[in-house]
Design an enzyme around this catalytic site. Structure first.
Site, short mmCIF file in Angstrom:
data_model
loop_
_atom_site.label_atom_id
_atom_site.label_comp_id
_atom_site.label_asym_id
_atom_site.label_seq_id
_atom_site.Cartn_x
_atom_site.Cartn_y
_atom_site.Cartn_z
CG ASP A 276 -2.36 -0.76 0.87
OD1 ASP A 276 -2.39 -1.18 -0.17
OD2 ASP A 276 -3.11 -0.83 1.91
CG ASP B 178 8.22 -5.10 12.23
OD1 ASP B 178 7.22 -5.45 11.66
OD2 ASP B 178 8.48 -5.11 13.40
CG ASP C 78 -5.06 -7.45 15.38
OD1 ASP C 78 -6.12 -6.70 15.92
OD2 ASP C 78 -3.91 -7.23 15.43
CG ASP D 1 2.44 -6.47 10.89
OD1 ASP D 1 1.49 -6.89 10.06
OD2 ASP D 1 2.18 -6.15 12.13
#
Length: 533
Positions: free
Chosen positions: A136, A197, A289, A195
């Site tokens: 995105d 990282d 989530d 995610d």
């Protein structure tokens, strides 16, 4: 020459006016203290003591469960069927289920290679896994870098898809939802989410997927987080202490008792059938989530937490990033509680005890009471009691309960026990923002759906910081000052001085330390400071 006093230097008329104002203010305070301030403060003390008891009972209950889990060895492998993945000579790789790996990202220039590389290095048959990078990014340069990285792995034979959208509608939830619409996803049984990282070890899927493969009622397998930069600064160590307790105790208790806990949004594997039955991803709150996890649990799906499976990731090391993250993590659950409380209560598929657990323990005590009582009691009510000595706070409420809660929280990170005092003071400072965010979520106020991606610095930025530090770039005062913390620190310092002069409970020992903590954060001397981040 005789020494001149301050009184002699002031005109008599001004001196008289000052004395009149001081006397009038004193009279007003005495007039409102007994009929107004004393009853209000007594009510506040009572409510805070009730909330403190609720919180300490919840902490003690979880501690007992953890002791029993360890004592009886109730590991997930004993509670659920688990068999290692083996190659089938006849079926070949088709004996492995099809797995989709989603990596949502937004302008992740510093860490995108880490997550993509780790996902492409997962030990799983290449024809039974699809890596889906959901980009995105709004920066065209970063977009090109991410796409080039995907092409590089594709040239090595990895089945990797680079997907973009026309807009960022729904933020992370919108990206994940859009990613599930592609036709190739229809062939997948499970979806792992990381995610930008996060760096899973190669055996991640081999350790998680068997729980889903051999237990049809299991809808989610969640791994624990491991922090690669926890020793970077004191703020990172404080975060590690809080998050280690969350995983070591809260997630483990939920998994062992009611087979329910909040999905952490990453480092987990979902059964796609469970995800779809729950209604898929929704962007109505900033905790998409947790929203999905609650809805799936209400459909009867069970969750498994693997405390010994750790996925490396990065903690936010700047105060700015951490504050935004804590706002989202505090506001979102409170808002979700507001939206789903009645839906949970009226659900017919789950037991009464599970409803009580989700509504009372999971949401009300841990996501609402814990934040509010920490700030209101320890940073507002106790200092105010110094100014109104007619209101007494029992020793068990002011000292014993906080001590028990602190010690129970410390079990998550034994290596940081010597930092316990710093952790208490820092958590009290951050409770200011958590309380504000919680009230915004409950009331659905202005910033209720504010979504700011947590900035990850990675090793590249940290290397640049070392070079810039030598040059000592100019720092604007406004970049460091945080007025809410400074005002709270001033209030605590004033109450501490008043207690030294007129008090008898020695609260000033705590008040001065807590005031210093607020001043340190208020002046921006915490975490890693990066101009422009």
């Amino acid at each position: 020459m005789d020494r001149l006093t301050s009184t002699a230097l002031l005109p008599e008329s001004f001196q008289g006016a000052r004395d009149d104002i001081t006397e009038q203010m004193g009279m007003v305070w005495q007039q409102i203290k007994a009929p107004v301030m004393v009853p209000l403060l007594r009510l506040a003390v009572f409510l805070c003591l009730v909330m403190s008891v609720m919180l300490v009972v919840e902490k003690a209950y979880m501690a007992v469960v953890i002791v029993l889990v360890k004592l009886f060895g109730r590991r997930p492998e004993k509670r659920y069927r688990w068999e290692p993945m083996r190659d089938d000579l006849e079926l070949g790789s088709s004996s492995y289920p099809m797995v989709l790996v989603q990596i949502p990202m937004y302008n992740e220039k510093e860490v995108y290679q880490l997550s993509i590389g780790a996902a492409c290095g997962l030990s799983w048959p290449s024809d039974r896994i699809i890596i889906q990078v959901l980009d995105d990014s709004t920066d065209p340069v970063i977009k090109d870098l991410v796409e080039a990285e995907c092409r590089r792995w594709a040239s090595k034979g990895v089945n990797i898809k680079y997907e973009i959208r026309d807009n960022r509608s729904g933020y992370k939830a919108g990206a994940l939802k859009e990613g599930m619409k592609h036709s190739y996803v229809n062939h997948c049984d499970y979806v792992a989410i990381f995610d930008a990282d996060f760096q899973p070890e190669p055996d991640f899927l081999c350790r998680t997927v068997p729980f889903l493969l051999h237990n049809p009622a299991v809808g989610l397998v969640q791994a624990r987080w491991k922090f690669v930069n926890s020793d970077e600064c004191l703020m990172a160590r404080m975060q590690e202490m809080s998050l280690d307790y969350h995983f070591t105790v809260e997630q483990e208790v939920g998994s062992s008792t009611y087979a329910f806990f909040g999905f952490n949004g990453t480092a987990g594997v979902w059964r796609i059938a469970a995800l779809n039955e729950a209604g898929g991803w929704k962007d109505r709150t900033t905790v998409e989530d947790m929203d999905l996890a609650v809805r799936a649990s209400l459909k009867g799906w069970k969750f498994v937490f693997l405390g010994d499976l750790k996925v490396k990731n990065e903690l936010p090391s700047t105060l700015r990033a951490y504050r935004y993250q804590q706002h989202r993590w505090s506001c979102g659950p409170a808002n979700l509680f507001r939206k789903m409380a009645m839906e949970i209560a009226n659900n017919k598929k789950v037991s009464l005890w599970k409803k009580v657990h989700v509504i009372y323990s999971f949401f009300f005590v841990r996501k609402v009471v814990a934040h509010i009582v920490t700030y209101v009691f320890y940073c507002v009510v106790i200092p105010a009691a110094v100014l109104v000595p007619e209101v007494e706070i029992p020793r068990w409420g002011a000292i014993y309960i906080p001590s028990i809660i602190t010690l129970l929280n410390a079990v998550g990170t034994p290596r940081s026990l010597h930092l316990l005092v710093f952790w208490i003071l820092f958590e009290n400072v951050m409770s200011l923002h958590r309380t504000k965010a919680t009230l915004i979520g409950l009331l659905e106020a202005g910033r209720v759906n504010e979504w700011v991606v947590t900035e990850k610095l990675g090793d590249t930025v940290k290397a640049k910081m070392a070079v810039k530090a030598a040059r000592k770039p100019p720092i604007r005062i406004g970049d460091r000052l945080h007025l809410l913390e400074l005002w709270t620190g001033a209030y605590l310092f004033f109450c501490g001085c008043y207690d030294v002069a007129f008090g008898k409970n020695h609260y000033f020992l705590y008040l001065f330390l807590q005031a210093i903590a607020f001043f340190v954060v208020g002046f921006g001397y915490v975490g890693t400071f990066v101009p422009g981040y």
